[in-house]
Design an enzyme around this catalytic site. Structure first.
Site, PDB file in Angstrom:
ATOM      1  N   ASN A  12       0.604  -1.033  -0.174  1.00 21.20           N
ATOM      2  CA  ASN A  12      -0.321  -0.062  -0.034  1.00 21.20           C
ATOM      3  C   ASN A  12       0.806   1.122   0.150  1.00 21.20           C
ATOM      4  O   ASN A  12       1.677   1.406   0.935  1.00 21.20           O
ATOM      5  CB  ASN A  12      -1.012  -0.090   1.431  1.00 21.20           C
ATOM      6  N   TRP A  13       1.145   1.892  -1.214  1.00 21.92           N
ATOM      7  CA  TRP A  13       2.157   2.946  -1.489  1.00 21.92           C
ATOM      8  C   TRP A  13       1.543   4.496  -0.480  1.00 21.92           C
ATOM      9  O   TRP A  13       2.168   5.011  -0.616  1.00 21.92           O
ATOM     10  CB  TRP A  13       2.253   3.305  -2.643  1.00 21.92           C
ATOM     11  N   LYS A  14       0.171   4.231  -0.278  1.00 16.82           N
ATOM     12  CA  LYS A  14      -0.369   5.501   0.361  1.00 16.82           C
ATOM     13  C   LYS A  14      -0.107   6.584  -0.651  1.00 16.82           C
ATOM     14  O   LYS A  14      -0.104   6.454  -1.736  1.00 16.82           O
ATOM     15  CB  LYS A  14       0.024   5.637   1.760  1.00 16.82           C
ATOM     16  N   HIS A  96      -9.632   1.538   4.621  1.00 10.37           N
ATOM     17  CA  HIS A  96      -8.160   1.682   5.376  1.00 10.37           C
ATOM     18  C   HIS A  96      -8.477   2.670   6.509  1.00 10.37           C
ATOM     19  O   HIS A  96      -9.197   3.343   6.515  1.00 10.37           O
ATOM     20  CB  HIS A  96      -7.378   2.012   4.597  1.00 10.37           C
ATOM     21  N   GLU A  98      -7.018   4.902   7.596  1.00  9.65           N
ATOM     22  CA  GLU A  98      -6.737   6.383   7.294  1.00  9.65           C
ATOM     23  C   GLU A  98      -8.063   6.918   6.559  1.00  9.65           C
ATOM     24  O   GLU A  98      -8.465   8.128   7.074  1.00  9.65           O
ATOM     25  CB  GLU A  98      -5.408   6.427   6.569  1.00  9.65           C
ATOM     26  N   GLU A 167      -5.882  -4.619  10.410  1.00 11.20           N
ATOM     27  CA  GLU A 167      -4.808  -3.757  10.751  1.00 11.20           C
ATOM     28  C   GLU A 167      -5.154  -2.956  11.897  1.00 11.20           C
ATOM     29  O   GLU A 167      -5.953  -2.205  11.886  1.00 11.20           O
ATOM     30  CB  GLU A 167      -4.812  -2.942   9.537  1.00 11.20           C
ATOM     31  N   GLY A 173       2.108   2.260  10.718  1.00 11.75           N
ATOM     32  CA  GLY A 173       3.239   3.276  10.826  1.00 11.75           C
ATOM     33  C   GLY A 173       3.824   3.656  11.893  1.00 11.75           C
ATOM     34  O   GLY A 173       4.732   4.695  11.942  1.00 11.75           O
ATOM     35  N   SER A 211       2.972  -2.321  10.207  1.00 18.26           N
ATOM     36  CA  SER A 211       4.541  -2.443  10.892  1.00 18.26           C
ATOM     37  C   SER A 211       4.987  -3.827  10.407  1.00 18.26           C
ATOM     38  O   SER A 211       6.075  -4.113  11.200  1.00 18.26           O
ATOM     39  CB  SER A 211       4.778  -2.065  12.080  1.00 18.26           C
ATOM     40  N   GLY A 232       2.757  -1.371   4.375  1.00 18.34           N
ATOM     41  CA  GLY A 232       2.865   0.320   4.109  1.00 18.34           C
ATOM     42  C   GLY A 232       4.186   0.436   3.893  1.00 18.34           C
ATOM     43  O   GLY A 232       4.666   0.537   2.850  1.00 18.34           O
ATOM     44  N   GLY A 233       4.986   1.130   4.912  1.00 16.19           N
ATOM     45  CA  GLY A 233       6.179   1.729   4.910  1.00 16.19           C
ATOM     46  C   GLY A 233       7.318   0.918   4.018  1.00 16.19           C
ATOM     47  O   GLY A 233       7.872   1.349   3.324  1.00 16.19           O
TER      48      GLY A 233
HETATM   49  P1  PGA Z   1       2.685   0.209   7.840  1.00 14.89           P
HETATM   50  O1  PGA Z   1       1.329   0.508   7.053  1.00 14.89           O
HETATM   51  O2  PGA Z   1       3.081  -1.042   7.315  1.00 14.89           O
HETATM   52  O3  PGA Z   1       3.339   1.347   7.410  1.00 14.89           O
HETATM   53  O4  PGA Z   1       2.248   0.128   9.264  1.00 14.89           O
HETATM   54  C1  PGA Z   1       0.210  -0.358   6.969  1.00 14.89           C
HETATM   55  C2  PGA Z   1      -0.824   0.058   6.149  1.00 14.89           C
HETATM   56  O5  PGA Z   1      -1.517   1.156   6.427  1.00 14.89           O
HETATM   57  O6  PGA Z   1      -1.503  -0.717   5.430  1.00 14.89           O
END
Ligand code: PGA
Length: 249
Positions: A12-14, A96, A98, A167, A173, A211, A232-233
């Site tokens: 997930n590149w966000k 998600h 967010e 999640e 993150g 994470s 994500g990251g």
């Molecule tokens: P993260 O994000 O791996 O940076 O914790 C995961 C996500 O939000 O899908």
């Protein structure tokens, strides 16, 4: 039961990237990723077109990070499942945390988005997860079950066609990861809830996200009900993403 399910790792590149960085990232992934593990990248809308060209026939799938619940019409700024389908999208992340937190997406909106994606042959990756306060109050199970139950109710028998991503919001993150035992416990709850709704629950893909890194991926993915990850990251560095895909092999 022991799993015959294949693993899936989704990046997930966000809201990260640009033309040059995306090209470099994708080349790095394509050059090194192990074959035999399903993997995908979910990229910002403006880059779907070029990512589709780069990844055509590569075996690496691509998707979006959101999709409109509506089919078409006066919804400024939204992107429909039909549009995504034209770009060869295989997946759309929906719900998600967010989007739930910053865009006020309710459980019902998330379910409607999942339904809109499925109607166009796009697999929704439906995210559920509790906040830290909810976990500390002992509400984890109730929260994720409530989030998933609206999707089950809305999709009916089609529920067997979605991917679910657990999640925990406090792990996204933050560098805090749910322990394999914590993650597995929630995954087992979710799979049991799905089993009450569809005979296909045992085949469904349940991802963990929050994470995930190269050094914790293998142990998370070895849990009986964890079928891969939503990353994500670590999905923004080719070497890390490839290492996580390898951990799922
Ligand atoms: P993260 O994000 O791996 O940076 O914790 C995961 C996500 O939000 O899908």
């Amino acid at each position: 039961m022991t799993q015959a399910r294949s693993k899936l790792v989704v990046g997930n590149w966000k809201m990260h990237g640009n033309h040059a960085a995306n090209a470099e990232l994708l080349q790095g992934i394509l050059a090194a990723r192990p074959l035999g593990v399903d993997a995908a990248v979910c990229v910002p809308f403006p880059y779907l077109s070029e990512v589709a060209v780069t990844l055509a026939n590569s075996g690496l799938a691509w998707g979006a990070q959101d999709v409109s619940a509506h089919e078409q019409g006066a919804y400024t700024g939204e992107v429909s499942a039909a549009m995504l389908m034209e770009f060869g999208c295989r997946y759309a992340i929906v719900g998600h945390s967010e989007r739930r937190a910053y865009h006020g997406e309710s459980d019902q909106i998330v379910a409607d988005k999942a339904k809109a994606a499925l109607a166009r042959g796009i697999t929704p990756i439906v995210c559920v997860g509790e906040t830290l306060a909810q976990r500390q109050a002992g509400e984890t199970e109730a929260v994720v079950k409530r989030q998933l139950s609206v999707v089950i109710h809305t999709l009916g028998q089609c529920i067997g066609e979605i991917v679910v991503a657990y999640e925990p919001v406090w792990a996204i993150g933050t560098g805090l990861t749910a322990s394999p035992e914590q993650a597995q416990a929630v995954h087992a709850v979710l799979r049991a809830q799905l089993a009450a709704a569809t005979a296909r629950a045992a085949e469904m893909t349940l991802l963990y996200g929050g994470s995930v890194k190269p050094d914790n991926a293998a142990v998370l993915f070895s849990q009986p009900d964890i079928d891969g990850g939503l990353i994500g990251g670590a999905a923004l560095k080719a070497a890390d993403f490839v290492a996580i895909v390898r951990a799922a092999a």
